[in-house]
Scaffold this motif. Structure first.
Motif, PDB file in Angstrom:
ATOM      1  N   GLY A  42      42.843  49.895  20.278  1.00  0.00           N
ATOM      2  CA  GLY A  42      41.568  49.899  20.990  1.00  0.00           C
ATOM      3  C   GLY A  42      41.180  48.519  21.491  1.00  0.00           C
ATOM      4  O   GLY A  42      40.712  48.368  22.622  1.00  0.00           O
ATOM      5  N   LEU A  43      41.369  47.500  20.648  1.00  0.00           N
ATOM      6  CA  LEU A  43      41.037  46.131  21.059  1.00  0.00           C
ATOM      7  C   LEU A  43      41.962  45.639  22.180  1.00  0.00           C
ATOM      8  O   LEU A  43      41.513  44.966  23.103  1.00  0.00           O
ATOM      9  N   THR A  44      43.232  45.997  22.085  1.00  0.00           N
ATOM     10  CA  THR A  44      44.169  45.609  23.138  1.00  0.00           C
ATOM     11  C   THR A  44      43.813  46.290  24.451  1.00  0.00           C
ATOM     12  O   THR A  44      43.809  45.650  25.513  1.00  0.00           O
ATOM     13  N   LEU A  45      43.495  47.570  24.390  1.00  0.00           N
ATOM     14  CA  LEU A  45      43.083  48.302  25.589  1.00  0.00           C
ATOM     15  C   LEU A  45      41.817  47.698  26.190  1.00  0.00           C
ATOM     16  O   LEU A  45      41.716  47.517  27.406  1.00  0.00           O
ATOM     17  N   LEU A  46      40.872  47.345  25.344  1.00  0.00           N
ATOM     18  CA  LEU A  46      39.627  46.731  25.809  1.00  0.00           C
ATOM     19  C   LEU A  46      39.896  45.375  26.466  1.00  0.00           C
ATOM     20  O   LEU A  46      39.356  45.083  27.541  1.00  0.00           O
ATOM     21  N   ALA A  47      40.759  44.566  25.841  1.00  0.00           N
ATOM     22  CA  ALA A  47      41.071  43.243  26.395  1.00  0.00           C
ATOM     23  C   ALA A  47      41.797  43.360  27.737  1.00  0.00           C
ATOM     24  O   ALA A  47      41.478  42.639  28.688  1.00  0.00           O
ATOM     25  N   VAL A  48      42.750  44.264  27.829  1.00  0.00           N
ATOM     26  CA  VAL A  48      43.504  44.442  29.077  1.00  0.00           C
ATOM     27  C   VAL A  48      42.577  44.957  30.176  1.00  0.00           C
ATOM     28  O   VAL A  48      42.618  44.480  31.319  1.00  0.00           O
ATOM     29  N   THR A  49      41.717  45.918  29.848  1.00  0.00           N
ATOM     30  CA  THR A  49      40.773  46.450  30.832  1.00  0.00           C
ATOM     31  C   THR A  49      39.808  45.367  31.305  1.00  0.00           C
ATOM     32  O   THR A  49      39.536  45.246  32.502  1.00  0.00           O
ATOM     33  N   ALA A  50      39.299  44.561  30.380  1.00  0.00           N
ATOM     34  CA  ALA A  50      38.386  43.476  30.744  1.00  0.00           C
ATOM     35  C   ALA A  50      39.079  42.457  31.645  1.00  0.00           C
ATOM     36  O   ALA A  50      38.493  41.979  32.625  1.00  0.00           O
ATOM     37  N   PHE A  51      40.348  42.140  31.347  1.00  0.00           N
ATOM     38  CA  PHE A  51      41.090  41.199  32.181  1.00  0.00           C
ATOM     39  C   PHE A  51      41.251  41.744  33.595  1.00  0.00           C
ATOM     40  O   PHE A  51      41.057  41.023  34.574  1.00  0.00           O
ATOM     41  N   PHE A  52      41.615  43.018  33.719  1.00  0.00           N
ATOM     42  CA  PHE A  52      41.820  43.598  35.046  1.00  0.00           C
ATOM     43  C   PHE A  52      40.520  43.688  35.838  1.00  0.00           C
ATOM     44  O   PHE A  52      40.508  43.489  37.051  1.00  0.00           O
ATOM     45  N   ILE A  53      39.422  43.980  35.181  1.00  0.00           N
ATOM     46  CA  ILE A  53      38.125  43.998  35.871  1.00  0.00           C
ATOM     47  C   ILE A  53      37.796  42.599  36.386  1.00  0.00           C
ATOM     48  O   ILE A  53      37.367  42.423  37.532  1.00  0.00           O
ATOM     49  N   TRP A  54      37.987  41.595  35.541  1.00  0.00           N
ATOM     50  CA  TRP A  54      37.757  40.208  35.955  1.00  0.00           C
ATOM     51  C   TRP A  54      38.675  39.847  37.127  1.00  0.00           C
ATOM     52  O   TRP A  54      38.241  39.212  38.096  1.00  0.00           O
ATOM     53  N   HIS A  55      39.936  40.271  37.052  1.00  0.00           N
ATOM     54  CA  HIS A  55      40.911  39.955  38.101  1.00  0.00           C
ATOM     55  C   HIS A  55      40.506  40.583  39.436  1.00  0.00           C
ATOM     56  O   HIS A  55      40.579  39.928  40.479  1.00  0.00           O
ATOM     57  N   ILE A  56      40.073  41.825  39.422  1.00  0.00           N
ATOM     58  CA  ILE A  56      39.660  42.497  40.662  1.00  0.00           C
ATOM     59  C   ILE A  56      38.434  41.805  41.267  1.00  0.00           C
ATOM     60  O   ILE A  56      38.339  41.636  42.486  1.00  0.00           O
ATOM     61  N   LYS A  57      37.509  41.364  40.427  1.00  0.00           N
ATOM     62  CA  LYS A  57      36.335  40.648  40.939  1.00  0.00           C
ATOM     63  C   LYS A  57      36.734  39.308  41.559  1.00  0.00           C
ATOM     64  O   LYS A  57      36.170  38.895  42.569  1.00  0.00           O
ATOM     65  N   GLN A  58      37.701  38.621  40.956  1.00  0.00           N
ATOM     66  CA  GLN A  58      38.177  37.351  41.501  1.00  0.00           C
ATOM     67  C   GLN A  58      38.923  37.559  42.821  1.00  0.00           C
ATOM     68  O   GLN A  58      38.885  36.714  43.702  1.00  0.00           O
ATOM     69  N   LEU A  59      39.569  38.708  42.939  1.00  0.00           N
ATOM     70  CA  LEU A  59      40.355  39.008  44.136  1.00  0.00           C
ATOM     71  C   LEU A  59      39.486  39.065  45.385  1.00  0.00           C
ATOM     72  O   LEU A  59      39.901  38.652  46.463  1.00  0.00           O
ATOM     73  N   ARG A  60      38.258  39.547  45.241  1.00  0.00           N
ATOM     74  CA  ARG A  60      37.360  39.645  46.399  1.00  0.00           C
ATOM     75  C   ARG A  60      37.034  38.291  47.009  1.00  0.00           C
ATOM     76  O   ARG A  60      36.782  38.174  48.190  1.00  0.00           O
ATOM     77  N   ARG A  61      37.024  37.249  46.191  1.00  0.00           N
ATOM     78  CA  ARG A  61      36.659  35.912  46.667  1.00  0.00           C
ATOM     79  C   ARG A  61      37.853  35.079  47.094  1.00  0.00           C
ATOM     80  O   ARG A  61      37.697  33.920  47.457  1.00  0.00           O
ATOM     81  N   GLN A  62      39.038  35.645  47.032  1.00  0.00           N
ATOM     82  CA  GLN A  62      40.246  34.890  47.317  1.00  0.00           C
ATOM     83  C   GLN A  62      40.349  34.527  48.793  1.00  0.00           C
ATOM     84  O   GLN A  62      40.189  35.364  49.668  1.00  0.00           O
ATOM     85  N   ARG A  63      40.610  33.261  49.053  1.00  0.00           N
ATOM     86  CA  ARG A  63      40.851  32.735  50.392  1.00  0.00           C
ATOM     87  C   ARG A  63      41.791  31.546  50.238  1.00  0.00           C
ATOM     88  O   ARG A  63      41.662  30.744  49.320  1.00  0.00           O
ATOM     89  N   CYS A  64      42.728  31.440  51.166  1.00  0.00           N
ATOM     90  CA  CYS A  64      43.579  30.256  51.159  1.00  0.00           C
ATOM     91  C   CYS A  64      44.072  29.980  52.574  1.00  0.00           C
ATOM     92  O   CYS A  64      44.161  30.879  53.404  1.00  0.00           O
ATOM     93  N   ASP A  65      44.351  28.730  52.839  1.00  0.00           N
ATOM     94  CA  ASP A  65      44.841  28.294  54.140  1.00  0.00           C
ATOM     95  C   ASP A  65      46.360  28.210  54.090  1.00  0.00           C
ATOM     96  O   ASP A  65      46.931  27.641  53.163  1.00  0.00           O
ATOM     97  N   LEU A  66      46.990  28.784  55.095  1.00  0.00           N
ATOM     98  CA  LEU A  66      48.449  28.778  55.193  1.00  0.00           C
ATOM     99  C   LEU A  66      48.844  28.115  56.497  1.00  0.00           C
ATOM    100  O   LEU A  66      48.347  28.484  57.564  1.00  0.00           O
ATOM    101  N   TYR A  67      49.715  27.137  56.405  1.00  0.00           N
ATOM    102  CA  TYR A  67      50.311  26.514  57.584  1.00  0.00           C
ATOM    103  C   TYR A  67      51.818  26.657  57.437  1.00  0.00           C
ATOM    104  O   TYR A  67      52.381  26.315  56.400  1.00  0.00           O
TER     105      TYR A  67
END
Length: 141
Positions: A42-67
Motif C-alpha cells: 500500500g505504501l509503495t502504491l501510494l508513493a508511486v501514485t504520488a510521484f506520477f501525479i507530481w510528474h504530470i503536474k510538472q509536465l504541464r510547465r515544461q519548456r525548453c529551447d532547442l537549436y
C-alpha cells in the motif's frame, strides 16, 4: 534551426500509458495474509501514485529551447550537444540520440530526446524532420 519545445498532448498521453503499465504491475503482487507485506504494498502504491501525479503536474510547465545546426550539433537549454546516432523520424515524433559535451567531466552524457509533432508548429516540425533526415543521409555516406 531554433525552436521552443513545450509540453504536448501526445507527450501527456504517452506518459499516461507508461503510468498505467507501471501501476498494473501492482496487480501481479501476490496476495498475502501477512500484514507487513500488505502495508508495504500500500505504501509503495501510494508513493508511486504520488510521484506520477507530481510528474504530470510538472509536465504541464515544461519548456525548453532547442537549436540544431546543419552539422548535427546544437544546444538544449544552453547545454551543447551533438547528434551521435541517426534519428528516427515518424509522423508522430522524432527520436533524437544526443550526447552532451561536458567540459567538467570526461564522460559524456547520452540522452534520448523525443520531440512530439504537436510540440511545434507544423512548419517547424516539418523543418526539423527534413533537417534530421538530411543528417541521416550525411551520416550514412
Amino acid at each position: 534551426m531554433h525552436v521552443t519545445l513545450s509540453a504536448s498532448f501526445n507527450q501527456f498521453l504517452s506518459h499516461i500509458v507508461l503510468i498505467c503499465v507501471c501501476l498494473t504491475s501492482f496487480l501481479l503482487w501476490p496476495v498475502s495474509h501477512f500484514v507487513g507485506l500488505s502495508i508495504l504494498r500500500g505504501l509503495t502504491l501510494l508513493a508511486v501514485t504520488a510521484f506520477f501525479i507530481w510528474h504530470i503536474k510538472q509536465l504541464r510547465r515544461q519548456r525548453c529551447d532547442l537549436y540544431l545546426s546543419e552539422t548535427g550539433d546544437g544546444t538544449l537549454d544552453h547545454d551543447a550537444f551533438v547528434v551521435w546516432r541517426s534519428a528516427i523520424v515518424t509522423v508522430f515524433a522524432c527520436v533524437m540520440f544526443i550526447e552532451f559535451e561536458s567540459s567538467s567531466s570526461k564522460k559524456k552524457k547520452r540522452q534520448l530526446l523525443i520531440v512530439w509533432s504537436d510540440m511545434l508548429t507544423d512548419k517547424d516540425y516539418r523543418q526539423l524532420c527534413r533537417q534530421l533526415n538530411k543528417l541521416k543521409r550525411n551520416q550514412d555516406n
